[in-house]
Scaffold this motif. Structure first.
Motif, mmCIF file in Angstrom:
data_model
loop_
_atom_site.group_PDB
_atom_site.id
_atom_site.type_symbol
_atom_site.label_atom_id
_atom_site.label_comp_id
_atom_site.label_asym_id
_atom_site.label_seq_id
_atom_site.Cartn_x
_atom_site.Cartn_y
_atom_site.Cartn_z
ATOM 1 N N VAL A 176 -9.437 26.664 0.376
ATOM 2 C CA VAL A 176 -9.215 28.099 0.546
ATOM 3 C C VAL A 176 -7.816 28.463 0.066
ATOM 4 N N TYR A 177 -6.866 27.610 0.395
ATOM 5 C CA TYR A 177 -5.479 27.802 -0.029
ATOM 6 C C TYR A 177 -5.370 27.893 -1.552
ATOM 7 N N GLY A 178 -6.026 26.993 -2.278
ATOM 8 C CA GLY A 178 -5.945 26.999 -3.736
ATOM 9 C C GLY A 178 -6.447 28.288 -4.363
ATOM 10 N N PRO A 179 -7.670 28.723 -4.056
ATOM 11 C CA PRO A 179 -8.173 29.981 -4.621
ATOM 12 C C PRO A 179 -7.346 31.200 -4.233
ATOM 13 N N PHE A 180 -6.705 31.175 -3.055
ATOM 14 C CA PHE A 180 -5.853 32.284 -2.635
ATOM 15 C C PHE A 180 -4.732 32.523 -3.642
ATOM 16 N N LEU A 181 -4.301 31.483 -4.339
ATOM 17 C CA LEU A 181 -3.184 31.594 -5.275
ATOM 18 C C LEU A 181 -3.604 32.062 -6.662
ATOM 19 N N VAL A 182 -4.899 32.090 -6.947
ATOM 20 C CA VAL A 182 -5.371 32.385 -8.303
ATOM 21 C C VAL A 182 -4.995 33.800 -8.740
ATOM 22 N N GLY A 183 -5.331 34.812 -7.939
ATOM 23 C CA GLY A 183 -5.055 36.198 -8.310
ATOM 24 C C GLY A 183 -3.579 36.470 -8.540
ATOM 25 N N PRO A 184 -2.687 36.103 -7.605
ATOM 26 C CA PRO A 184 -1.252 36.330 -7.820
ATOM 27 C C PRO A 184 -0.692 35.599 -9.034
ATOM 28 N N MET A 321 -24.621 24.287 12.060
ATOM 29 C CA MET A 321 -24.730 23.723 13.406
ATOM 30 C C MET A 321 -25.927 22.772 13.505
ATOM 31 N N ILE A 322 -27.024 23.123 12.903
ATOM 32 C CA ILE A 322 -28.233 22.307 12.991
ATOM 33 C C ILE A 322 -28.093 21.027 12.185
ATOM 34 N N ASN A 323 -27.500 21.129 11.000
ATOM 35 C CA ASN A 323 -27.447 19.990 10.087
ATOM 36 C C ASN A 323 -26.082 19.326 10.013
ATOM 37 N N LYS A 324 -25.093 19.887 10.756
ATOM 38 C CA LYS A 324 -23.737 19.334 10.731
ATOM 39 C C LYS A 324 -23.185 19.260 9.309
ATOM 40 N N LEU A 325 -23.553 20.260 8.513
ATOM 41 C CA LEU A 325 -23.135 20.276 7.104
ATOM 42 C C LEU A 325 -23.184 21.699 6.586
ATOM 43 N N ASP A 326 -22.106 22.146 5.931
ATOM 44 C CA ASP A 326 -22.103 23.467 5.307
ATOM 45 C C ASP A 326 -22.951 23.456 4.045
ATOM 46 N N THR A 327 -23.376 24.629 3.624
ATOM 47 C CA THR A 327 -24.190 24.716 2.400
ATOM 48 C C THR A 327 -23.347 24.513 1.140
ATOM 49 N N HIS A 328 -22.034 24.794 1.218
ATOM 50 C CA HIS A 328 -21.144 24.681 0.053
ATOM 51 C C HIS A 328 -21.661 25.525 -1.110
ATOM 52 N N ASN A 329 -22.249 26.660 -0.787
ATOM 53 C CA ASN A 329 -22.745 27.581 -1.811
ATOM 54 C C ASN A 329 -22.987 28.916 -1.115
ATOM 55 N N PHE A 382 -16.645 34.660 -7.848
ATOM 56 C CA PHE A 382 -18.110 34.684 -7.836
ATOM 57 C C PHE A 382 -18.663 33.370 -8.366
ATOM 58 N N ALA A 383 -18.048 32.853 -9.436
ATOM 59 C CA ALA A 383 -18.494 31.586 -10.007
ATOM 60 C C ALA A 383 -18.213 30.431 -9.052
ATOM 61 N N ILE A 390 -17.727 31.164 0.373
ATOM 62 C CA ILE A 390 -16.557 32.045 0.269
ATOM 63 C C ILE A 390 -16.746 33.329 1.076
ATOM 64 N N GLN A 391 -17.813 33.416 1.853
ATOM 65 C CA GLN A 391 -18.130 34.682 2.518
ATOM 66 C C GLN A 391 -17.117 35.075 3.583
ATOM 67 N N ASN A 392 -16.294 34.140 4.051
ATOM 68 C CA ASN A 392 -15.308 34.476 5.079
ATOM 69 C C ASN A 392 -13.877 34.462 4.555
#
Length: 439
Positions: A176-184, A321-329, A382-383, A390-392
């Protein structure tokens, strides 16, 4: 003329006539303070407590609305699409197993959508000045996060701002930190590209800081997003250039930026630890992406399969929570959380934003260069959403608001231009024929 864009009357760049007042200045100050705090999002894993930015944004939104912020008429369509996303989330939440998690996730998403609507309306009223304000405050915050990440990585702050050998700055996650720096980073690059004074070269220093901070995140998504945003930026600025001189200047600046990034990254790679981690991370596919049990791609395949079996969705934050794994998409996440309604509406919003934003970014105006920067960074996000949730991300909704504020301001300017000839024609028609020969 500044850089690649032709200057036009400021009235054509605004949806409304802007009036200076104490209220307007107060609104700008408090919005700036909120953005300056956006670099600090540190908390325990799974901690749902709001960051200082969130508390300030709630207060800012309420205060600026009281001061007279108006919603542009064209905001109805993107707001409607996000409303349908929320409806899908609500329907999916009816079958949620972990109800508390679903309720919290729904409230967070609703809040973030409100920030998108706020920034869209805020930028629309005075695009160039407010885009500049937002970008400068965002850039200061990004520099603070980058400096923290660099300090943590090189051991200047033992045990802080670093995770698994990767800089994370003042964020919970390097990804999250890395993408935060892209726009600036892209914004400072743009400002350097249109600079006409030697003293403006000071911006090369924070640009180098941001490039180094971005690199030390060792986030493949952030690296890819930065490269893609630069490519979109250069394509759009080349298409909107008005002369061969501007094209030559753009190419020259691209070469300068490449050399500067090479020097900064090369200096970092001269350190053995950095070089070793770079060799490990510089790969499109990592072992944990393709492992048969719990891998990123295997998890996405299972999520899609479950989404097909549950077309109405299973509710926000349930899959992890059910699968103990994020979708990463993010696309798969919204599909399984809010069903086909949320998933397809979000895809529609992305396509609508890319199409409308591309058209608006090609329109000449004082805010054109800034809109190109915001659009390029947003398109790259978006890509990147294909490989991470990235929804949060708070800055994701900030970028969306900046782009849609610019889109709607361009639409308003076009409407003014279309009305002007008709008003002129009507005025001539009512002039009495008192002069000789006038018919």
């Amino acid at each position: 003329m500044q850089g690649w864009q032709v200057e036009i009357d400021d009235r054509m760049a605004r949806g409304n006539a802007h009036r200076w007042s104490v209220g307007v200045l107060l609104a700008d100050v408090i919005v700036g303070l909120a953005l300056l705090s956006s670099f600090y999002v540190v908390g325990a894993r799974g901690d749902e407590q709001p960051a200082p930015y969130d508390l300030l944004m709630v207060a800012v939104t309420m205060l600026v609305i009281i001061l007279g912020l108006r919603l542009p008429r064209g905001l109805a369509w993107p707001a409607l699409v996000w409303g349908l996303v929320m409806v899908g989330m609500g329907i999916g939440g009816l079958s949620a197993v972990y109800v508390d998690k679903a309720n919290t996730a729904t409230m967070v998403l609703a809040y973030l959508i409100i920030t998108f609507i706020f920034f869209t309306s805020y930028v629309y009223e005075d695009p160039r000045r407010r885009l500049l304000l937002i970008f400068w405050c965002y850039t200061v915050a990004a520099c603070a996060a980058a400096l923290a990440g660099i300090a943590g990585y090189f051991g200047l702050t033992p045990g802080m701002f670093v995770e698994y050998g990767r800089a994370r700055g003042t964020f919970n996650d390097p990804n999250v930190y890395g993408p935060f720096l892209v726009g600036p980073t892209l914004f400072l690059a743009y400002r350097l590209s249109v600079a006409t004074r030697l003293r403006d070269l000071w911006m090369a220093v924070p640009t180098a800081v941001l490039v180094l901070g971005l690199f030390l995140s060792f986030s493949r998504g952030a690296w890819g997003a930065f490269v893609l945003s630069c490519a979109i930026f250069f394509i759009l600025t080349a298409k909107t250039a008005r002369s061969r001189t501007q094209i030559a200047r753009l190419i020259g600046f691209a070469a300068f930026l490449t050399v500067m990034a090479t020097v900064v990254i090369g200096a970092a790679l001269s350190i053995p630890e950095v070089s070793a981690l770079f060799a490990e991370r510089f790969s499109l596919v990592q072992d944990y992406d393709v492992t048969s049990q719990g891998g990123r791609f295997e998890g996405q395949a299972r999520a899609i399969e479950m989404a097909l079996r549950n077309p109405l969705g299973i509710g926000p934050s349930q899959w992890a929570m059910i699968n103990k794994l994020d979708t990463h998409n993010v696309y798969v996440h919204l599909l399984i959380a809010g069903g086909f309604l949320s998933g397809l509406c979000f895809v529609g919003f992305v396509l609508l934003t890319l199409w409308r934003g591309w058209a608006a970014a090609k329109q000449a105006g004082p805010a054109q260069g800034l809109l190109i920067v915001a659009y390029s960074a947003l398109a790259a996000h978006f890509a990147e959403g294909v490989i991470i949730d990235i929804q949060n991300w708070r800055h994701f909704y900030l970028l969306m608001g900046m782009v849609w504020g610019g889109i709607l301001a361009v639409d308003a300017a076009k409407a003014v231009q279309r009305r002007q000839p008709r008003r002129f024609t009507r005025e001539i028609e009512v002039i009495p024929p008192t002069q000789p020969g006038f018919r």
